[in-house]
Design an enzyme around this catalytic site. Structure first.
Site, PDB file in Angstrom:
ATOM      1  N   LYS A 347      41.787  35.570  38.611  1.00  0.00           N
ATOM      2  CA  LYS A 347      43.006  34.925  39.090  1.00  0.00           C
ATOM      3  C   LYS A 347      42.727  33.627  39.834  1.00  0.00           C
ATOM      4  CE  LYS A 347      46.168  38.756  38.755  1.00  0.00           C
ATOM      5  NZ  LYS A 347      47.108  39.687  39.404  1.00  0.00           N
ATOM      6  N   ARG A 383      42.169  46.430  37.852  1.00  0.00           N
ATOM      7  CA  ARG A 383      42.497  45.929  36.508  1.00  0.00           C
ATOM      8  C   ARG A 383      41.627  44.707  36.224  1.00  0.00           C
ATOM      9  NH1 ARG A 383      46.095  42.234  34.137  1.00  0.00           N
ATOM     10  NH2 ARG A 383      47.177  42.987  32.260  1.00  0.00           N
TER      11      ARG A 383
END
Length: 412
Positions: A347, A383
């Site tokens: 991210k 995740r």
């Protein structure tokens, strides 16, 4: 809403090591574990009458020879009404809970909040998905990401082809993924929604291909009931909704109808707007409220509580600093009593931390984040895109977290 959030709580397993080193027998250790541990809990949403009640109990306990109840420090009644810090031993808090229940009325909310806070360290009920059982607290589980979108931020349509996506999912399962998350709609910042028909066309063949070749449980990342119905009929086990059942009111009913599990995520805004100017007065409290409301929606639709997971939504309506703070304070989300799934993989905030590296060069940063979450005990599932590497990092981190052999004098 009256809420109690754990700010600093002694860990019984660490105190046990010290008590063993002291040579104390089991009954003495168990007794001291009730007497010695201290904790601090931030209380918010405290009604005036309850605050006065807590203050009175604390003053009574300060009398010579009396330590019946926890101490209470009230916040500024003009600028922060309803907030305060409760400090004390577990037995003192339990005594307070019992008294609050006797008082009844609005004191019942105080008792419930404190019970949830004391139980924040207790592992949630195990979850069965397909042929696998997830024993929360035993280790940190891995969810592998299979994007079948043309515009994913992380792999840019690399697995858009069905055969490529299925092969990738199988490779992730072989590498150690405990479940796979298939997504047919990009939710990167600024992305736009796609029609349900298009999303089904993308993910359904992948679900069918994976179900035929692996027993690894399958999750589908969608906000649409029409998509959920198709993939659950095809054998998916879990619906991962980034909006926490706020977009399609039929979705929780579909999940309940199929006996599936769900993961409910926090988001501020929508993928197209969420990063424009996210702001919070109390980040953790607002995430808690959102997720608590979402889990209530799921329960009202008939989804069993033990089949609900929660996701704080790293990168979804949060600034760089919001993401870091939320990761640091994941333990406060434990008061909801449900498993936490957290996604940091590749991210943007990791890119910012590492000097602007693009998504494809954020592996080391991702591993640092998942290892930190495992050591801190904040996430039940992480995740990730890079399963094999994350698996090794988690093996090390989980082993460090549960290490108990400090020598023969401490026992094992």
């Amino acid at each position: 809403m009256l809420r109690a959030r754990p700010i600093s709580v002694d860990r019984p397993e660490d105190l046990t090591l010290a008590l063993r080193r002291m040579g104390l027998p089991t009954p003495a250790r168990e007794y001291l574990l009730e007497k010695v541990p201290h904790g601090q809990w931030l209380l918010t949403g405290v009604p005036k009458e309850v605050g006065q009640f807590l203050q009175g109990l604390a003053e009574r306990s300060n009398a010579p020879g009396r330590e019946e109840f926890p101490s209470w420090v009230s916040g500024d009644v003009r600028t922060r009404p309803g907030a305060g810090l409760l400090s004390g031993r577990r037995e003192q808090v339990e005594r307070l809970i019992a008294l609050a229940r006797v008082e009844g009325g609005e004191f019942i909310a105080l008792a419930g909040a404190l019970e949830r806070a004391l139980g924040a360290h207790v592992a949630p009920t195990p979850l069965v998905l397909g042929e696998r059982t997830f024993e929360w607290g035993s280790r940190t589980y891995l969810m592998g990401v299979v994007n079948v979108t043309p515009d994913s931020f992380s792999d840019g349509g690399r697995y858009r082809d069905v055969d490529a996506a299925v092969a990738h999912g199988l490779a992730l399962a072989e590498a150690g993924a405990d479940l796979l998350d298939i997504g047919g709609e990009s939710t990167r910042p600024g992305s736009r929604a796609v029609l349900a028909e298009e999303e089904v066309a993308r993910v359904l063949p992948v679900i069918e291909g994976l179900r035929a070749r692996t027993a690894v449980p399958l999750s589908v990342d969608t906000t649409k009931s029409a998509v959920a119905r198709e993939v659950l009929q095809a054998g998916a086990h879990l619906i991962n909704d980034i909006t926490g059942f706020r977009t399609d009111l039929e979705l929780p009913r579909v999940v309940a109808e199929f006996g599936a599990a769900c993961c409910l995520m926090h988001i501020q805004g929508t993928p197209s707007t969420m990063q424009q100017a996210p702001s919070y007065e109390d980040l953790v409290d607002e995430v808690l409220t959102y997720l608590e409301d979402s889990s209530a929606v799921a329960a009202a639709a008939g989804v069993p509580r033990e089949r609900i997971l929660l996701d704080p939504g790293i990168g979804f309506g949060k600034t760089f600093d919001h993401n870091l703070y939320l990761l640091r304070r994941l333990g406060e989300l434990r008061v909801l009593g449900l498993p936490l799934l957290v996604g940091t993989s590749r991210k943007g905030f990791l890119g910012a931390l590492t000097g602007g590296k693009p998504a494809g060069e954020r592996l080391a940063a991702t591993l640092g984040s998942v290892a930190a979450m495992a050591v801190l005990g904040g996430a039940d599932i992480v995740r990730v895109h890079d399963v094999a590497e994350a698996r090794d990092a988690l093996l090390v981190a989980d082993a460090i977290r549960v290490a108990r052999d400090g020598g023969t004098l401490l026992g094992r």
